[in-house]
Design a protein around this motif. Structure first.
Motif, PDB file in Angstrom:
ATOM      1  N   LEU A  21     -38.928  76.399  13.684  1.00  0.00           N
ATOM      2  CA  LEU A  21     -37.759  75.523  13.734  1.00  0.00           C
ATOM      3  C   LEU A  21     -37.961  74.298  12.836  1.00  0.00           C
ATOM      4  O   LEU A  21     -37.073  73.936  12.054  1.00  0.00           O
ATOM      5  CB  LEU A  21     -37.516  75.084  15.175  1.00  0.00           C
ATOM      6  N   MET A  22     -39.134  73.675  12.924  1.00  0.00           N
ATOM      7  CA  MET A  22     -39.392  72.501  12.104  1.00  0.00           C
ATOM      8  C   MET A  22     -39.474  72.857  10.623  1.00  0.00           C
ATOM      9  O   MET A  22     -39.066  72.071   9.752  1.00  0.00           O
ATOM     10  CB  MET A  22     -40.688  71.822  12.560  1.00  0.00           C
ATOM     11  N   SER A  23     -39.980  74.040  10.317  1.00  0.00           N
ATOM     12  CA  SER A  23     -40.024  74.484   8.923  1.00  0.00           C
ATOM     13  C   SER A  23     -38.622  74.585   8.339  1.00  0.00           C
ATOM     14  O   SER A  23     -38.362  74.142   7.210  1.00  0.00           O
ATOM     15  CB  SER A  23     -40.734  75.839   8.819  1.00  0.00           C
ATOM     16  N   LEU A  24     -37.713  75.193   9.104  1.00  0.00           N
ATOM     17  CA  LEU A  24     -36.329  75.325   8.637  1.00  0.00           C
ATOM     18  C   LEU A  24     -35.674  73.955   8.455  1.00  0.00           C
ATOM     19  O   LEU A  24     -34.976  73.710   7.469  1.00  0.00           O
ATOM     20  CB  LEU A  24     -35.530  76.179   9.623  1.00  0.00           C
ATOM     21  N   TYR A  25     -35.903  73.069   9.398  1.00  0.00           N
ATOM     22  CA  TYR A  25     -35.309  71.728   9.311  1.00  0.00           C
ATOM     23  C   TYR A  25     -35.873  70.942   8.137  1.00  0.00           C
ATOM     24  O   TYR A  25     -35.153  70.204   7.462  1.00  0.00           O
ATOM     25  CB  TYR A  25     -35.550  70.963  10.618  1.00  0.00           C
ATOM     26  N   TRP A  26     -37.183  71.076   7.895  1.00  0.00           N
ATOM     27  CA  TRP A  26     -37.793  70.367   6.771  1.00  0.00           C
ATOM     28  C   TRP A  26     -37.318  70.917   5.436  1.00  0.00           C
ATOM     29  O   TRP A  26     -37.086  70.164   4.489  1.00  0.00           O
ATOM     30  CB  TRP A  26     -39.314  70.459   6.856  1.00  0.00           C
ATOM     31  N   PRO A  32     -32.928  64.158   9.066  1.00  0.00           N
ATOM     32  CA  PRO A  32     -33.939  63.390   8.339  1.00  0.00           C
ATOM     33  C   PRO A  32     -35.338  63.928   8.608  1.00  0.00           C
ATOM     34  O   PRO A  32     -35.659  64.339   9.733  1.00  0.00           O
ATOM     35  CB  PRO A  32     -33.762  61.968   8.884  1.00  0.00           C
ATOM     36  N   LEU A  33     -36.182  63.937   7.573  1.00  0.00           N
ATOM     37  CA  LEU A  33     -37.517  64.517   7.712  1.00  0.00           C
ATOM     38  C   LEU A  33     -38.308  63.843   8.821  1.00  0.00           C
ATOM     39  O   LEU A  33     -39.047  64.502   9.564  1.00  0.00           O
ATOM     40  CB  LEU A  33     -38.266  64.381   6.379  1.00  0.00           C
ATOM     41  N   ALA A  34     -38.169  62.529   8.938  1.00  0.00           N
ATOM     42  CA  ALA A  34     -38.923  61.811   9.963  1.00  0.00           C
ATOM     43  C   ALA A  34     -38.473  62.197  11.366  1.00  0.00           C
ATOM     44  O   ALA A  34     -39.288  62.302  12.289  1.00  0.00           O
ATOM     45  CB  ALA A  34     -38.776  60.304   9.757  1.00  0.00           C
ATOM     46  N   LEU A 403     -44.209  58.750  10.593  1.00  0.00           N
ATOM     47  CA  LEU A 403     -43.751  59.747  11.566  1.00  0.00           C
ATOM     48  C   LEU A 403     -43.988  61.161  11.058  1.00  0.00           C
ATOM     49  O   LEU A 403     -44.314  62.068  11.833  1.00  0.00           O
ATOM     50  CB  LEU A 403     -42.269  59.525  11.873  1.00  0.00           C
ATOM     51  N   LEU A 404     -43.835  61.350   9.743  1.00  0.00           N
ATOM     52  CA  LEU A 404     -44.089  62.671   9.171  1.00  0.00           C
ATOM     53  C   LEU A 404     -45.560  63.047   9.306  1.00  0.00           C
ATOM     54  O   LEU A 404     -45.897  64.176   9.696  1.00  0.00           O
ATOM     55  CB  LEU A 404     -43.680  62.678   7.695  1.00  0.00           C
ATOM     56  N   VAL A 405     -46.439  62.116   8.963  1.00  0.00           N
ATOM     57  CA  VAL A 405     -47.873  62.383   9.081  1.00  0.00           C
ATOM     58  C   VAL A 405     -48.238  62.659  10.539  1.00  0.00           C
ATOM     59  O   VAL A 405     -48.979  63.608  10.844  1.00  0.00           O
ATOM     60  CB  VAL A 405     -48.688  61.195   8.532  1.00  0.00           C
ATOM     61  N   CYS A 453     -39.300  73.096  -4.088  1.00  0.00           N
ATOM     62  CA  CYS A 453     -38.046  73.054  -3.335  1.00  0.00           C
ATOM     63  C   CYS A 453     -38.238  72.443  -1.948  1.00  0.00           C
ATOM     64  O   CYS A 453     -37.355  72.538  -1.093  1.00  0.00           O
ATOM     65  CB  CYS A 453     -37.452  74.456  -3.203  1.00  0.00           C
ATOM     66  N   SER A 454     -39.380  71.823  -1.725  1.00  0.00           N
ATOM     67  CA  SER A 454     -39.638  71.164  -0.444  1.00  0.00           C
ATOM     68  C   SER A 454     -40.488  69.935  -0.714  1.00  0.00           C
ATOM     69  O   SER A 454     -41.209  69.873  -1.713  1.00  0.00           O
ATOM     70  CB  SER A 454     -40.367  72.118   0.509  1.00  0.00           C
ATOM     71  N   SER A 455     -40.417  68.948   0.139  1.00  0.00           N
ATOM     72  CA  SER A 455     -41.207  67.742  -0.066  1.00  0.00           C
ATOM     73  C   SER A 455     -42.696  68.047   0.079  1.00  0.00           C
ATOM     74  O   SER A 455     -43.082  68.973   0.811  1.00  0.00           O
ATOM     75  CB  SER A 455     -40.805  66.657   0.942  1.00  0.00           C
ATOM     76  N   ASN A 456     -43.518  67.288  -0.631  1.00  0.00           N
ATOM     77  CA  ASN A 456     -44.959  67.549  -0.566  1.00  0.00           C
ATOM     78  C   ASN A 456     -45.521  67.278   0.824  1.00  0.00           C
ATOM     79  O   ASN A 456     -46.477  67.921   1.254  1.00  0.00           O
ATOM     80  CB  ASN A 456     -45.703  66.723  -1.624  1.00  0.00           C
ATOM     81  N   VAL A 457     -44.907  66.343   1.556  1.00  0.00           N
ATOM     82  CA  VAL A 457     -45.349  66.059   2.921  1.00  0.00           C
ATOM     83  C   VAL A 457     -45.069  67.253   3.829  1.00  0.00           C
ATOM     84  O   VAL A 457     -45.933  67.687   4.608  1.00  0.00           O
ATOM     85  CB  VAL A 457     -44.653  64.793   3.458  1.00  0.00           C
TER      86      VAL A 457
END
Length: 560
Positions: A21-26, A32-34, A403-405, A453-457
């Motif tokens: 679920l978090m993978s799809l959202y990211w 928002p990513l955070a 929050l991402l970390v 196509c995705s953020s490095n974080v």
């Protein structure tokens, strides 16, 4: 059984559902990513994976405090324009010849990105680059106009000879020769502009990989290694990371410079390095840089204090635990346990920004603009402001990254607690028959492609826990796969949306998506190759990657 995570009544499947679920959202950024990073706080307790108190403490680990300390230093540098002074000084030294100018911009941008936000360094350096290139273009256009006028006068002959001055001729259409020279000049500077824009945004991404605090994925790796392998003996610290990544950054920067030279400036070394160029144009372009430098004035007390604190912070980081000898932290504090870490040092130096005044203390008061003034008797003295205040930090601190970390560390902890990491490791055990060099190269290539196509974080947060489980299952040093994939997550060179520096460069309007894709595709390949060369040479010596360490031989992480 992870294909139906909600229907299978096992803890591993429920944790797998959260990760999916978090993978799809990211990836889709539908939230928002955070905010997506906070989902473990909600879902892990409700699904019986971890207690809420255990989940919440994952969001403020030692690596997060190191990140906060590094960001406070960056905010102080930006607030007092120290980064701009450094950048302009370097450009005055290297000059404005095309090849050296690009080298100067890339080196300066990479150095700044090691310590401050790559967004700030890219935005500032692109603004300076555009001003310099505009001055070079305008000067060359005026020089060509004068040459054309001189040629026209010579071709008109000595005049009528009767002493009567001719009336000025009305403006005529541009001659074919003048038009050809103008188009050639515009094409030349368009290529130079494209090359300079790409060099700055690429250098910002490359420079951020050189230090542990340079970009968020580096700290995510440290946080996950400390969380998954608590007995690792602080294998990743500022000194060890710098020893591995800085030579790789320099190598990558040189190759990128050569590649962009070839693509946009050609291979005429005489023109690129000095011969056959417009000396007047060089002087006027240097004048632009000098004027910008003069606007900064002399070095202020605040800038001097920040520079001293910055140098002191770096020295303390390097000497805390250098590896080849006992560091000051080991001798003074860490005799029994690792009490003092890089995060401790970062916070110590950062708190001084809120104590040290921004102006030299003097007898007398201070007006609002900092000028010393006499204060009437009976009125309180105005003390000078400190180097940083909390309102300034609150505006500039990227709290979302914290929050991402934290979300990434919470995911890793949930995977271990639920048994998902062990299940994934057992499923990937057949990879043991593949040579480690091939595994590392393929995973690095996959990460470099995915991060476009995705953020490095998000990329590092998703993949690093899985890679750690795989490495333990096949008895491979965890850093052998986690380290190159972390750095490759920052090698997003092909698309404007891949990373903020790319988007900033694209926003200036001189680049097309295909320009960035053509230049970035080769740099992605080069980046993967150089990282794997570094991994199998000096990286193996620094981290002892050829043997499976005892601290990685764990199945479950003890609950704190």
């Amino acid at each position: 059984y992870l294909n139906s995570p909600l229907t299978v009544p096992v803890c591993e499947a429920r944790c797998g559902y959260v990760i999916i679920l978090m993978s799809l959202y990211w990836c889709t950024e539908c939230m928002p990513l955070a905010v997506t990073g906070l989902l473990p706080v909600i879902l892990f307790p409700m699904m019986g994976i971890m207690e809420s108190s255990e989940v919440c403490i994952q969001y403020m680990k030692d690596s997060n405090m190191l990140f906060v300390g590094g960001l406070l230093m960056a905010i102080a540098v930006e607030q007092w324009n120290l980064h701009k002074r450094i950048a302009l000084r370097v450009l005055l030294i290297v000059g404005v010849r095309p090849a050296l100018l690009m080298m100067g911009f890339m080196g300066t941008t990479a150095f700044l990105s090691m310590w401050i936000s790559n967004i700030a360094s890219t935005a500032m350096m692109l603004a300076i680059a555009n001003a310099v290139l505009k001055q070079l273009f305008d000067t060359e256009a005026k020089t060509e106009e004068r040459e054309m006028d001189l040629m026209a006068i010579r071709g008109a002959g000595p005049g009528t000879g009767n002493g009567v001055q001719l009336e000025p001729e009305p403006e005529v259409e541009e001659s074919p020769e003048a038009r050809e020279r103008r188009l050639k000049r515009e094409a030349k500077y368009l290529n130079l502009d494209k090359g300079m824009s790409l060099s700055v945004c690429y250098a910002a991404s490359i420079g951020g990989t050189a230090t542990l605090t340079g970009t968020a994925p580096n700290l995510i790796l440290k946080g996950l290694v400390d969380e998954l392998f608590p007995g690792n003996g602080d294998i990743i610290n500022f000194a060890s990371w710098f020893g591995f990544s800085f030579p790789n950054m320099v190598l990558m920067l040189i190759i990128s410079w050569l590649w962009l030279q070839f693509m946009y400036l050609g291979c005429n070394m005489k023109k690129l390095f000095g011969g056959g160029t417009n000396k007047d144009g060089d002087k006027e372009a240097c004048g632009v840089i000098k004027n910008e430098y003069k606007k900064l004035g002399s070095v202020s007390f605040a800038e001097g204090c920040i520079m001293v604190l910055f140098v002191l912070l770096v020295l303390l980081w390097f000497t805390r635990e250098p590896g080849f000898m006992p560091g000051w932290a080991t001798v003074l504090f860490n005799k029994d346990k690792p009490y003092v870490t890089d995060g401790t040092v970062a916070m110590l130096m950062s708190t001084l920004f809120f104590v040290i005044p921004s102006q030299l203390p003097r007898c007398g008061g201070y007006s609002e603009d900092g000028i010393v003034c006499l204060v009437p008797i009976g009125k309180p003295l105005k003390v000078p402001p400190t180097l940083l205040n909390w309102d300034m930090v609150h505006k500039k601190m990227p709290w979302n990254i914290l929050l991402l970390v934290g979300g990434g560390v919470a995911l890793a902890r949930g995977s271990e607690t639920s048994g998902l990491s062990q299940w994934l490791g057992e499923s990937l055990a057949p990879l043991q028959s593949i040579p480690p060099v091939a595994i590392s190269f393929l995973l690095s290539l996959f990460t470099a492609t995915f991060t476009e196509c995705s953020s490095n974080v998000a990329t590092t947060t998703l993949f690093l826990p899985i890679l750690a489980s795989m490495a333990v299952a096949i008895k491979l040093h965890p850093l052998y796969v986690m380290l190159p994939c972390t750095i490759c997550a920052s090698m997003a060179f092909m698309l404007p949306v891949a990373t903020p520096p790319n988007a900033i460069a694209f926003s200036y309007g001189n680049l097309k998506v295909m320009d960035m894709a053509k230049a970035g595709f080769m740099l992605n390949i080069i980046g993967v190759i150089t990282i794997n060369i570094a991994l199998n040479t000096w990286g193996s010596a620094i981290f002892n990657l050829n043997t499976f360490p005892d601290w990685a031989n764990v199945t479950t992480i003890p609950t704190p």
